[in-house]
Write a protein that holds these residues in place. Structure first.
Motif, PDB file in Angstrom:
ATOM      1  N   ASP A  61       0.845  -1.193   0.000  1.00 59.40           N
ATOM      2  CA  ASP A  61       0.000   0.000   0.000  1.00 59.40           C
ATOM      3  C   ASP A  61       0.887   1.252   0.000  1.00 59.40           C
ATOM      4  N   SER A  62       0.285   2.421   0.162  1.00 53.25           N
ATOM      5  CA  SER A  62       1.081   3.649   0.024  1.00 53.25           C
ATOM      6  C   SER A  62       2.092   3.812   1.162  1.00 53.25           C
ATOM      7  N   SER A  63       1.851   3.172   2.303  1.00 50.87           N
ATOM      8  CA  SER A  63       2.849   3.272   3.371  1.00 50.87           C
ATOM      9  C   SER A  63       4.090   2.438   3.018  1.00 50.87           C
ATOM     10  N   LEU A  65       5.083   2.055  -0.074  1.00 44.37           N
ATOM     11  CA  LEU A  65       5.753   2.927  -1.053  1.00 44.37           C
ATOM     12  C   LEU A  65       6.535   4.028  -0.353  1.00 44.37           C
ATOM     13  N   SER A  66       5.960   4.533   0.722  1.00 43.79           N
ATOM     14  CA  SER A  66       6.607   5.603   1.471  1.00 43.79           C
ATOM     15  C   SER A  66       7.951   5.122   2.039  1.00 43.79           C
ATOM     16  N   LEU A  69      10.353   5.090  -0.770  1.00 44.77           N
ATOM     17  CA  LEU A  69      10.759   6.463  -1.085  1.00 44.77           C
ATOM     18  C   LEU A  69      11.791   6.992  -0.093  1.00 44.77           C
ATOM     19  N   LEU A  94       0.592  -0.448  -8.484  1.00 47.13           N
ATOM     20  CA  LEU A  94       0.542   0.627  -7.479  1.00 47.13           C
ATOM     21  C   LEU A  94       1.602   1.692  -7.766  1.00 47.13           C
ATOM     22  N   ILE A  97       0.361   3.741 -10.706  1.00 49.69           N
ATOM     23  CA  ILE A  97      -0.750   4.644 -10.354  1.00 49.69           C
ATOM     24  C   ILE A  97      -0.220   5.866  -9.597  1.00 49.69           C
ATOM     25  N   SER A  98       0.739   5.619  -8.725  1.00 51.95           N
ATOM     26  CA  SER A  98       1.304   6.707  -7.920  1.00 51.95           C
ATOM     27  C   SER A  98       2.302   7.543  -8.706  1.00 51.95           C
ATOM     28  N   GLN A  99       2.504   7.174  -9.954  1.00 52.58           N
ATOM     29  CA  GLN A  99       3.424   7.873 -10.861  1.00 52.58           C
ATOM     30  C   GLN A  99       4.872   7.812 -10.380  1.00 52.58           C
ATOM     31  N   LEU A 100       5.151   6.861  -9.500  1.00 51.47           N
ATOM     32  CA  LEU A 100       6.521   6.768  -8.982  1.00 51.47           C
ATOM     33  C   LEU A 100       7.430   5.968  -9.909  1.00 51.47           C
ATOM     34  N   ARG A 102       8.221   7.037 -12.519  1.00 49.40           N
ATOM     35  CA  ARG A 102       9.047   8.104 -13.119  1.00 49.40           C
ATOM     36  C   ARG A 102      10.373   8.258 -12.372  1.00 49.40           C
ATOM     37  N   VAL A 103      10.404   7.840 -11.119  1.00 46.89           N
ATOM     38  CA  VAL A 103      11.633   8.034 -10.335  1.00 46.89           C
ATOM     39  C   VAL A 103      12.261   6.731  -9.827  1.00 46.89           C
TER      40      VAL A 103
ATOM     41  N   LEU B  41      -6.861  -2.651  -2.175  1.00 46.18           N
ATOM     42  CA  LEU B  41      -5.907  -1.552  -1.995  1.00 46.18           C
ATOM     43  C   LEU B  41      -6.626  -0.290  -1.497  1.00 46.18           C
ATOM     44  N   GLU B  45      -6.154   1.749   2.018  1.00 47.83           N
ATOM     45  CA  GLU B  45      -5.797   3.170   2.088  1.00 47.83           C
ATOM     46  C   GLU B  45      -6.824   3.945   2.926  1.00 47.83           C
ATOM     47  N   LEU B  93      -1.687  14.585  -7.186  1.00 49.41           N
ATOM     48  CA  LEU B  93      -0.328  14.125  -6.912  1.00 49.41           C
ATOM     49  C   LEU B  93       0.579  14.775  -7.949  1.00 49.41           C
ATOM     50  N   TYR B  95       4.396  16.260  -8.601  1.00 48.59           N
ATOM     51  CA  TYR B  95       5.753  16.450  -8.106  1.00 48.59           C
ATOM     52  C   TYR B  95       6.714  16.437  -9.278  1.00 48.59           C
ATOM     53  N   GLU B 105       5.486  12.340   0.556  1.00 46.72           N
ATOM     54  CA  GLU B 105       5.792  11.567   1.771  1.00 46.72           C
ATOM     55  C   GLU B 105       4.549  10.784   2.181  1.00 46.72           C
ATOM     56  N   MET B 108      -0.925   9.862  -0.508  1.00 42.44           N
ATOM     57  CA  MET B 108      -1.156   9.165  -1.771  1.00 42.44           C
ATOM     58  C   MET B 108      -2.457   8.358  -1.739  1.00 42.44           C
ATOM     59  N   PHE B 111      -5.535   9.800  -3.461  1.00 44.07           N
ATOM     60  CA  PHE B 111      -5.248   9.875  -4.898  1.00 44.07           C
ATOM     61  C   PHE B 111      -5.426   8.491  -5.546  1.00 44.07           C
ATOM     62  N   ILE B 112      -4.922   7.478  -4.856  1.00 43.24           N
ATOM     63  CA  ILE B 112      -5.040   6.100  -5.362  1.00 43.24           C
ATOM     64  C   ILE B 112      -6.521   5.707  -5.445  1.00 43.24           C
TER      65      ILE B 112
END
Lengths: 120, 137
Positions: A61-63, A65-66, A69, A94, A97-100, A102-103, B41, B45, B93, B95, B105, B108, B111-112
């Motif tokens: 989940d997003s945590s 991902l955090s 990051l 996931l 979707i979070s567009q991560l 890209r990094v 998911l 969240e 979102l 950045y 941080e 998200m 947004f998800i």
């Protein structure tokens, strides 16, 4: 998984550190502990090349991902590099979707991630 | 109308329990795996947000969840008695991938949810927060 802990393996391949998370769920119940482990490992061991093997993680989940990051930030600030290896379909979705994506550089296998880091 | 209800205590470790019951509900209603994963998911969240923001990680509170399948839509309603949500803005979102300081941080989750669900509605009723998410199946 017992409370307040999580299962993982650490391996070294030359100057590359491979962190394999041996949990099916990478969520809020363990993300804080993973962050703590990343912080200690990346700050104290002077790691410059780091692979997170996500092959055992069915669900993130997003945590989660955090936490990834956080590792990315620490490595970037030390001019280090990170690769995510073998993410399952759910995890990859996931990240997209979070567009991560890209990094965060994603490799299909740990071997591929090692090769890419060795080439740099 | 198929319907299931579950109540969990407000700790992150119990979120997985709610997910298991959702998965079981999806299985019994023959909902395909991809949709079930997306619903799981979004449920995670939403529950993380309740525990973190509405209850400020107080482990002595409860969250009531209802799953229903109606007119081709799977509906999840999450009810808590915590602090009302203050930020009702459309989740975004944005950045700069080249600027690590701009990487998200947190924040998200909504947004998800917005991206994976067909609708999400928050309302305050008395002393309760009710967050309902829907997905066409």
């Amino acid at each position: 998984m017992s409370e307040n802990t999580f299962n993982y393996e650490l391996k070294k391949n030359g100057d590359i550190v491979i962190f394999k998370l041996n949990e099916r769920r990478f969520d809020s119940s363990i993300a804080g502990f993973v962050k703590g482990e990343f912080t200690i490992l990346l700050h104290t061991e002077d790691v410059k090349k780091f692979i997170i093997d996500l092959s055992e993680v069915d669900y993130c989940d997003s945590s989660g991902l955090s936490a990834i990051l956080l590792a990315f930030r620490i490595l970037q600030s030390n001019e280090g590099k990170i690769k995510l290896a073998s993410p399952t379909k759910n995890v990859k979705t996931l990240i997209e979707i979070s567009q991560l994506d890209r990094v965060l550089p994603i490799c299909n296998t740990v071997v591929e991630a090692v090769q890419e880091l060795q080439a740099n | 109308m198929p319907k299931t209800e579950i109540t969990i205590v407000s700790v992150y470790e119990k979120v997985a329990e709610a997910c298991y019951s959702l998965r079981d509900f999806c299985y019994r209603n023959k909902i395909e795996k991809i949709a079930c994963s997306e619903l799981e998911l979004c449920l995670t969240e939403a529950l993380n947000n309740v525990i973190k923001h509405a209850y400020k990680e107080n482990p002595l509170c409860s969250i009531h969840i209802t799953y229903a399948f109606e007119n081709g839509e799977l509906i999840i309603a999450i009810e808590d008695s915590g602090i009302p949500r203050t930020n009702l803005d459309e989740p975004t979102l944005t950045y700069d991938p080249k600027d690590i300081n701009s990487l998200p941080e947190g924040g998200m989750g909504l947004f998800i949810i917005k991206n994976l669900m067909d609708s999400s509605v928050y309302k305050r009723e008395g002393d309760k927060n009710i967050f309902t998410i829907k997905k066409k199946i």
